[in-house]
Design a protein around this motif. Sequence first.
Motif, PDB file in Angstrom:
ATOM      1  N   ASP A  11       0.869  -1.187   0.000  1.00 11.71           N
ATOM      2  CA  ASP A  11       0.000   0.000   0.000  1.00 11.71           C
ATOM      3  C   ASP A  11       0.901   1.231   0.000  1.00 11.71           C
ATOM      4  N   THR A  47       3.002  -5.296  -6.892  1.00  9.18           N
ATOM      5  CA  THR A  47       1.915  -4.344  -7.095  1.00  9.18           C
ATOM      6  C   THR A  47       2.038  -3.246  -6.045  1.00  9.18           C
ATOM      7  N   SER A  90      -0.181  -0.393  -4.554  1.00  8.49           N
ATOM      8  CA  SER A  90      -1.599  -0.044  -4.522  1.00  8.49           C
ATOM      9  C   SER A  90      -1.777   1.369  -3.976  1.00  8.49           C
ATOM     10  N   ASP A 104      -4.113   0.367  -8.764  1.00  7.67           N
ATOM     11  CA  ASP A 104      -2.857  -0.401  -8.652  1.00  7.67           C
ATOM     12  C   ASP A 104      -1.956  -0.199  -9.870  1.00  7.67           C
TER      13      ASP A 104
END
Length: 277
Positions: A207, A243, A245, A250
Motif C-alpha cells: 500500500d 503491485t 496499490s 494499482d
Amino acid sequence: MKFTKLHGLGNDFIVIAGEKELPAGVDQLAIRLCNRFFGIGADGLVYILPSEKADFKMRIINSDGSEAEQCGNAIRCVSKYVYDHKLTDATEITVETLGAGVQKVQLNVQEGKVATVRVDMGQPILQGLEVPTTVDEAKVINHPIEVDGREFRFTAVSMGNPHCVIYVDDAVNFDLAVWGPKLEVHPMFPRKINVEFATVKNRAFTDMRVWERGAGPTLACGTGACATLVSSVLNGLTDRQATVSLKGGDLFIEWNEEDNHVYMTGPAEEVYQGTLD
Ligand SMILES: N[C@H](CCC[C@H](N)C(=O)O)C(=O)O
C-alpha cells in the motif's frame, strides 16, 4: 486552444498537443488551468512536443507552476493520446522526458484504443547527492530525518524526479496532509521532494499514499510507485516485481536485475476534450 483531459488512476492532467515548445508564462498558465474551482482542474499541465531523439517529447508542469523532470502517470496518458488521436499507429513508441531521456513505451490496445501502457522508466538514481538530498552516500537507505519533533526514516530514490519513501504501519490511514507538506520542503531536499508513505503487505504487494512535490495529495504517482518498489527491494521488503496499490488504483512495477531498468504497467483514460479561449 484545444486540450484533452486524461488521467492515470485519478492522477489527472490537461494535455496540450500541437505546440512546438512551451509557451512563455507556462507556470502561470498551469496554476490557472489546474485550479479546481476557477480553472479546468488537474494535478498538472502536460505538453506533447516534437522531439529530435524520440517519437514525441513530454514536458510536465505541476499545478503549482513548477516543472517536473518526469511523470509516470502522465507518460501513460501521453502515450494513450498519441495513439487514440492517430498521431501514431505504432504500439511501441518512444517518449523523451527531461529526467529520463528517451523512454520505450508499449501500448496495449483493446477495441482500437489504448487500455494499458508499459513504460521503461529507466534506471533509478540512488546516490544521495544526485537524487538530490544533502546526504552524501552511495545509497540513502532508512536514513533518519526529523521534522517538527518527529523522527522518520526514509529511503531516497530518483526516477528523474526526487522521491523519499517512508514505511509506516498504516499508509492508507496515515496523516498525509500533516506530514507530507513538511517533508516536501525539508532542508535535506535541495529541490524539494515527492513523499511516499508505504506499508508492505507481502513480498508482492504494497500500500502507498503520496504527497507530491508541487501538487500535494494526488490519487496516484507513477514515479512514486517506482521509487517505492526500488526502496522496498533495497530494504529487503519485497521482490523485484510487485503491485503498488495507491488510492486511485494499482500499478505493477518491476525492477529488472539484468538491465537495472524499472518498468511500470498501468492504465490511462481519456475523460473529455475541451477548448479554451
Ligand atoms: N509532482 C511530481 C511530478 C509528477 C509525478 C507523478 N504525478 C507521477 O505520476 O510520476 C514532481 O514534481 O516530481
